[in-house]
Motif scaffolding. Structure first.
Motif, PDB file in Angstrom:
ATOM      1  N   ASN A 129       0.800  -1.229   0.000  1.00  0.00           N
ATOM      2  CA  ASN A 129       0.000   0.000   0.000  1.00  0.00           C
ATOM      3  C   ASN A 129       0.834   1.281   0.000  1.00  0.00           C
ATOM      4  O   ASN A 129       0.308   2.348   0.296  1.00  0.00           O
ATOM      5  N   ALA A 158       3.197   3.508  -2.604  1.00  0.00           N
ATOM      6  CA  ALA A 158       3.602   3.648  -4.003  1.00  0.00           C
ATOM      7  C   ALA A 158       4.782   4.596  -4.183  1.00  0.00           C
ATOM      8  O   ALA A 158       5.486   4.517  -5.184  1.00  0.00           O
ATOM      9  N   ASP A 168      -2.490   7.073 -21.345  1.00  0.00           N
ATOM     10  CA  ASP A 168      -3.573   6.402 -20.623  1.00  0.00           C
ATOM     11  C   ASP A 168      -3.024   5.115 -20.015  1.00  0.00           C
ATOM     12  O   ASP A 168      -2.707   4.168 -20.728  1.00  0.00           O
ATOM     13  N   GLY A 186      -3.453   2.108 -16.848  1.00  0.00           N
ATOM     14  CA  GLY A 186      -4.402   1.521 -15.922  1.00  0.00           C
ATOM     15  C   GLY A 186      -3.778   1.232 -14.574  1.00  0.00           C
ATOM     16  O   GLY A 186      -2.560   1.339 -14.390  1.00  0.00           O
ATOM     17  N   ASP A 187      -4.627   0.852 -13.628  1.00  0.00           N
ATOM     18  CA  ASP A 187      -4.141   0.557 -12.284  1.00  0.00           C
ATOM     19  C   ASP A 187      -3.170  -0.610 -12.271  1.00  0.00           C
ATOM     20  O   ASP A 187      -2.313  -0.707 -11.394  1.00  0.00           O
ATOM     21  N   SER A 188      -3.294  -1.496 -13.245  1.00  0.00           N
ATOM     22  CA  SER A 188      -2.428  -2.680 -13.266  1.00  0.00           C
ATOM     23  C   SER A 188      -1.205  -2.507 -14.157  1.00  0.00           C
ATOM     24  O   SER A 188      -0.377  -3.410 -14.254  1.00  0.00           O
ATOM     25  N   SER A 189      -1.074  -1.358 -14.815  1.00  0.00           N
ATOM     26  CA  SER A 189       0.080  -1.122 -15.689  1.00  0.00           C
ATOM     27  C   SER A 189       1.352  -1.066 -14.856  1.00  0.00           C
ATOM     28  O   SER A 189       1.374  -0.493 -13.769  1.00  0.00           O
ATOM     29  N   ARG A 190       2.416  -1.643 -15.393  1.00  0.00           N
ATOM     30  CA  ARG A 190       3.678  -1.697 -14.654  1.00  0.00           C
ATOM     31  C   ARG A 190       4.621  -0.622 -15.181  1.00  0.00           C
ATOM     32  O   ARG A 190       5.059  -0.684 -16.330  1.00  0.00           O
ATOM     33  N   ASN A 222       4.122   1.702  -9.906  1.00  0.00           N
ATOM     34  CA  ASN A 222       2.783   1.229 -10.276  1.00  0.00           C
ATOM     35  C   ASN A 222       2.897  -0.177 -10.852  1.00  0.00           C
ATOM     36  O   ASN A 222       3.832  -0.461 -11.595  1.00  0.00           O
ATOM     37  N   PRO A 223       1.974  -1.101 -10.520  1.00  0.00           N
ATOM     38  CA  PRO A 223       0.781  -0.913  -9.695  1.00  0.00           C
ATOM     39  C   PRO A 223       1.121  -0.798  -8.199  1.00  0.00           C
ATOM     40  O   PRO A 223       2.233  -1.127  -7.784  1.00  0.00           O
ATOM     41  N   LEU A 224       0.146  -0.323  -7.440  1.00  0.00           N
ATOM     42  CA  LEU A 224       0.322  -0.176  -6.002  1.00  0.00           C
ATOM     43  C   LEU A 224       0.691  -1.521  -5.392  1.00  0.00           C
ATOM     44  O   LEU A 224      -0.016  -2.516  -5.583  1.00  0.00           O
ATOM     45  N   LYS A 236       0.981  -4.729  -3.233  1.00  0.00           N
ATOM     46  CA  LYS A 236       0.011  -5.409  -2.375  1.00  0.00           C
ATOM     47  C   LYS A 236       0.759  -6.190  -1.295  1.00  0.00           C
ATOM     48  O   LYS A 236       1.982  -6.177  -1.236  1.00  0.00           O
TER      49      LYS A 236
END
Length: 230
Positions: A53, A55, A95, A97-101, A114-116, A118
């Protein structure tokens, strides 16, 4: 190795001036920073350990954000295998996404991952390969040794002398100091842009026949005829 104070003494004995110590050290500091931008100095890789959590992670103070060369991330904590992270500018309109590395460089010398991360990402290593900036030279630390290589610290003296002469409007002296500075800087570039020789692995390109080296006289072949006799 000479300290800032010793370089100041050289400046003052080389060219009479009434400028403050603070001003002259500032000119030396500017000169050193410009040299490090001209000839990049690679730092040891910087390691980051990911936390769930989180970033944003601080970069080392000597990291030049514009000099980051590569960022890699461990595929899994403890695996010691790495993938590249690509750079995405925060100001870009890309553009993602949240899952883009990817990684970005934020304010206050922080790197954004990124991504955040976990919970399962706890402990994953990120290595940052970068060019370093020199430590700042200040009038409050005259005993500091500049980061510039000792054999070329005369560049700091000449850079300061050129600025002194320019500030005084003595342009003949300014041009003379500038010429000496540029000549020494050329030597510095030629030595330190490629500090270590690049060795290429020799390749055997001789044609081969039946697993042996083939030559015009048949050296290396069974029952070969040698021009000088057996």
């Amino acid at each position: 190795m000479p300290t800032v104070q010793e370089l100041l003494t050289t400046i003052d004995t080389s060219y009479r001036n009434s400028y403050s110590i603070t001003q002259k050290v500032e000119w030396m500091d500017t000169t050193q920073k410009q040299i490090f931008q001209t000839v990049r100095h690679e730092a040891l890789p910087y390691s980051i350990s990911l936390s769930a959590n989180f970033a944003f992670y601080p970069l080392p103070p000597d990291c030049d954000p514009m000099g980051i060369k590569q960022v890699v991330i461990e595929t899994k904590a403890g695996r010691d295998r790495y993938d590249d992270l690509r750079f995405v500018s925060i100001e870009s309109n890309e553009d993602v996404g949240d899952s883009s590395r990817f990684y970005s460089i934020g304010a206050n010398q922080n790197i954004f991952i990124n991504p955040l991360p976990k919970l399962e990402d706890e402990g994953r290593k990120v290595f940052v390969y970068y060019n370093r900036r020199p430590a700042e030279l200040t009038a409050s630390q005259l005993d500091r040794i500049p980061d510039l290589e000792e054999d070329f610290q005369e560049l700091l003296v000449l850079g300061c002398l050129e600025r002194i002469a320019r500030a005084r409007g003595e342009y003949d002296d300014k041009n003379a100091f500038a010429a000496d500075y540029l000549a020494l800087l050329r030597d510095y570039k030629s030595l330190y842009r490629t500090p270590y020789p690049e060795y290429t692995k020799p390749q055997d390109k001789m044609p081969r026949r039946r697993g042996h080296v083939a030559t015009k006289y048949g050296y290396g072949r069974r029952n070969a005829v040698y021009p000088w006799g057996e």
